[in-house]
Enzyme design. Structure first.
Site, PDB file in Angstrom:
ATOM      1  N   HIS A  49      35.152  13.606 -53.704  1.00  0.00           N
ATOM      2  CA  HIS A  49      35.601  12.223 -53.576  1.00  0.00           C
ATOM      3  C   HIS A  49      37.120  12.128 -53.564  1.00  0.00           C
ATOM      4  CE1 HIS A  49      35.276   7.829 -54.016  1.00  0.00           C
ATOM      5  NE2 HIS A  49      36.335   7.951 -54.780  1.00  0.00           N
ATOM      6  N   HIS A  95      31.267   3.164 -52.272  1.00  0.00           N
ATOM      7  CA  HIS A  95      30.822   3.190 -53.665  1.00  0.00           C
ATOM      8  C   HIS A  95      29.320   3.442 -53.660  1.00  0.00           C
ATOM      9  CE1 HIS A  95      32.594   1.858 -57.740  1.00  0.00           C
ATOM     10  NE2 HIS A  95      33.329   2.820 -57.224  1.00  0.00           N
TER      11      HIS A  95
END
Length: 753
Positions: A49, A95
């Protein structure tokens, strides 16, 4: 150096998502075993990420420069010049994994994080968009996730005061175990107010602003994004729930106003939001970008829970926090401004010079002059994660898949019945959002192919310009051919913007893929990057930022490749409302562009026949540029940019669902039918081939003449009137029946009648 605290076991690094090789590289870089805090910081900063370690070698192929580009990839948001001393900041993020665990807070904090990415650049956030990809609503868990995600976006966005002006909702079995929640934000600013996330000026102070730090976000997206999920169950969710951040939109609103005032008064020399990896990320990235060292006092961080360790404080992803770099002379005024907006602030660090060897270091202590907990090169966290060139290979059965042409399927007995199954009105979703905050939304969700906003905000006067926004993805196309499918997605987004009269000026992307350790997934990613690069170069749209989300898989099954693109367009003069989806009584309906009757990747084949293979239609990017340029010019005339208006009264691109769905949506929007001729087969009716637009006009001869002059094919389809949509020999459906079918899909999920 004295020995730093080290209490972890020999396999702790694996539990944190680091491989044995990565741990060995950390030891080599430091010349010793890492401390507890150091190991935790490397684990979050070297996650997929935060570091893009599997994708960065491919992302460099994207075109990122252009005459309007002020800030490209690498900062918190991309920034482009729109003239008159005004710039816009744009960013898109995912997300996904937090939303799979706790849909409401996962989506809400996704909104909060993307908003902070924008105002950390000095821009006021003015618009949100939400591309969502969730399993079919016939699946109870997918229905629960969709409801929670939409409530989270509306609950946060509406409360914080940023309108959600558009998005996309895709319901498909590929996302049943791993939903995708992507969020885009745009902000507007005076170009001379740009501030970057850099720690400059030896002796300057690092000031933490906003919410207190808690345990609710420890690990968060960075750790969750480093491992694939199994089948999510109630017990698993309860165990993972503390890793999902908890948002407070009212704190965020105060933080926005405080930060914008600090930037207006030029009280900060750098600023960075605390998103993925929390304080570890903000401190290391600002120090690395500034080329200096930073000393951090973890004991000075205000906390909302007792007994938090230094590891927890440095890696917590608690929301609504910013790190500002402030001169000592300005500290008192910074504290005063924060107090006015009821925002807490604390000095947690100081910018220090590099070591004699020229290395900028991040040092973490517990208390001023207290125990040293970590001392690492700042760049080793921020920029020097491993970069993997993972193996890539096309699917072994790719040739078979592409040869399995859905045109071999039996034609529908009733194309009208099939059309009723394909029409979906997303009003039940976008009615949850306030899209008129700031009162500058000209075209909101459900009205046009892209949102359109006046180029203005509090403190920035309207110049007569407008900004168009479109967020798009088509996993059905990209599953068949990631390269052409991604290029076609870029082309569609550009055409959507053109349908408001705007010309594209920038693009951001969110690349959602499966497990990168699977060579097929890496092949998909590499092909998608090349397709995006080719389309952006051909259509003259620079990529100014993006995000990569990997390990989107469940029970060993990777999601279909889902690259999302968001294009921003500029309309030079807005003096009237442009034409929208629909038509008027007596209008002629003209189709621009050439139809290729292929059904590969179409919703008709995928959704109604369960056929997910085939080959995509050809994509001619030069022809697409001609269509987009012609449409933008025609619609801009109706918006008042040029004269004379009156040639186009309705406009709608042809894409998802093909010509059939585009015609149906125009009929539903206007309440009027149309008698259509010249469509011979169901393949022409449901093909989703690119570069096509429906135009409604009172003067088809002049419109077709304009098209011929631009080198764009144009054909008259029919005349508007009556209450039925009829395509000669293929379907004949009442407009009210279309309207009822389109509203019957999603309304029950949200309690709408």
């Amino acid at each position: 150096m004295s020995k730093l605290p080290r209490n972890y076991g020999p396999t702790t690094h694996r539990a944190l998502g680091l491989t044995d090789g990565e741990r060995d590289e950390i030891v080599r870089m430091l010349g010793r075993d890492p401390s507890d805090v150091e190991l935790a910081m490397y684990s979050v900063m070297w996650s997929e990420h935060c570091s893009y370690k599997s994708s960065r070698v491919h992302l460099g192929r994207l075109p990122t420069t252009g005459e309007r580009v002020i800030v490209g990839p690498g900062e918190n948001a991309g920034v482009v010049d729109v003239g008159d001393g005004i710039a816009v900041a744009v960013r898109i993020e995912s997300h996904n994994h937090p939303s799979a665990i706790e849909p409401y807070q996962g989506a809400a904090t996704g909104v909060g994080g993307i908003i902070r990415d924008i105002f950390t650049m000095g821009a006021r956030p003015i618009a949100l968009m939400d591309p969502l990809f969730i399993g079919p609503i016939t699946d109870p868990r997918s229905r629960y996730i969709l409801d929670g995600v939409v409530r989270g976006i509306s609950g946060y966005g509406n409360s914080v005061g940023v309108p959600t002006v558009g998005g996309q909702t895709t319901l498909d079995p590929t996302y049943t175990g791993n939903p995708l929640v992507n969020v885009f934000c745009m902000g507007i600013m005076r170009a001379d107010h740009l501030v970057l996330g850099r720690a400059t000026g030896v002796g300057n102070l690092a000031v933490l602003l906003g919410s207190r730090t808690g345990r609710d976000g420890i690990g968060g997206v960075s750790v969750l994004a480093s491992a694939a999920f199994g089948s999510p169950g109630a017990g698993d969710d309860a165990a993972k729930r503390p890793s999902v951040q908890v948002g407070d939109p009212y704190e965020e609103k105060r933080l926005i106003e405080a930060c914008l005032q600090l930037l207006d008064e030029q009280l900060v020399v750098g600023i960075q939001d605390l998103g993925g990896a929390g304080l570890a990320c903000a401190t290391s990235e600002t120090a690395a970008r500034g080329g200096l060292s930073m000393d951090v006092d973890v004991g000075a961080v205000l906390r909302r829970e007792p007994g938090m360790s230094a590891v927890e404080v440095m890696t917590s992803e608690s929301q609504e926090r910013m790190l500002a770099i402030v001169t000592p002379d300005n500290l008192a005024r910074v504290v005063e401004v924060c107090r006015r907006w009821e925002v807490e602030s604390s000095v947690v660090g100081e910018v220090r010079p590099c070591d004699p060897d020229g290395v900028g270091r991040l040092r973490i202590r517990d208390g001023r002059g207290g125990e040293l907990l970590a001392e690492v090169p700042a760049a080793s966290l921020a920029d020097e994660a491993p970069r993997y060139r993972r193996p890539l290979a096309p699917p072994a059965d790719l040739a078979r898949r592409r040869a399995d042409d859905p045109r071999s399927l039996d034609p529908p007995a009733d194309c009208g019945a099939d059309l009723l199954e394909l029409v979906v009105d997303a009003a039940a979703i976008y009615r949850q959002y306030d899209h008129q905050l700031f009162l500058n939304t000209v075209l909101g969700p459900g009205v046009a192919d892209a949102a359109l906003l006046e180029c203005a905000a509090p403190g920035i006067a309207w110049t007569g310009k407008a900004l168009a926004l479109s967020a798009d993805a088509n996993p059905g196309w990209c599953r068949l051919d990631p390269r052409v499918g991604t290029a076609a997605t870029v082309a569609e987004s550009v055409l959507n913007v053109a349908c408001t009269g705007a010309r594209p000026i920038a693009l951001v992307n969110c690349l959602n893929f499966g497990n990168p350790e699977n060579p097929e997934v890496m092949w998909q990613l590499s092909e998608a990057v090349d397709g995006m690069s080719e389309a952006c170069a051909a259509l003259d749209v620079p990529v100014v930022g993006g995000n990569v989300s990997l390990y989107n898989a469940s029970e060993g099954l990777d999601i279909d490749p889902t690259p999302v693109v968001a294009v921003v367009g500029l309309l030079g003069a807005l003096r009237g409302r442009p034409p929208v989806i629909g038509w008027q009584e007596g209008n002629a309906v003209v189709l621009l562009g050439q139809t290729h009757p292929g059904l590969g990747g179409s919703r008709w084949a995928r959704q109604l026949r369960g056929h997910r293979d085939g080959e995509l239609w050809p994509l001619d990017l030069a022809a697409h540029a001609r269509v987009a340029g012609l449409v933008a010019g025609l619609v801009a005339a109706e918006a008042g940019e040029v004269e004379p208006p009156g040639l186009v009264t309705g406009v709608h691109d042809v894409s998802d669902g093909g010509l059939a769905v585009a015609l149906a949506e125009c009929a539903v929007a206007s309440g009027l039918g149309c008698a259509v001729a010249g469509v011979a087969t169901h393949a022409e009716l449901f093909s989703e081939s690119a570069s096509r637009v429906l135009l409604a006009t009172p003067d088809p001869d002049r419109l077709c003449e304009r098209a011929r002059a631009a080198g764009v094919p144009a054909v008259r389809l029919g005349v508007v009137g009556g209450t039925r949509l009829a395509v000669d020999g293929l379907l004949d459906v009442d407009v009210d029946e279309l309207h009822a079918a389109s509203r019957g899909r999603l309304d029950p999920v949200f309690g709408a009648s």
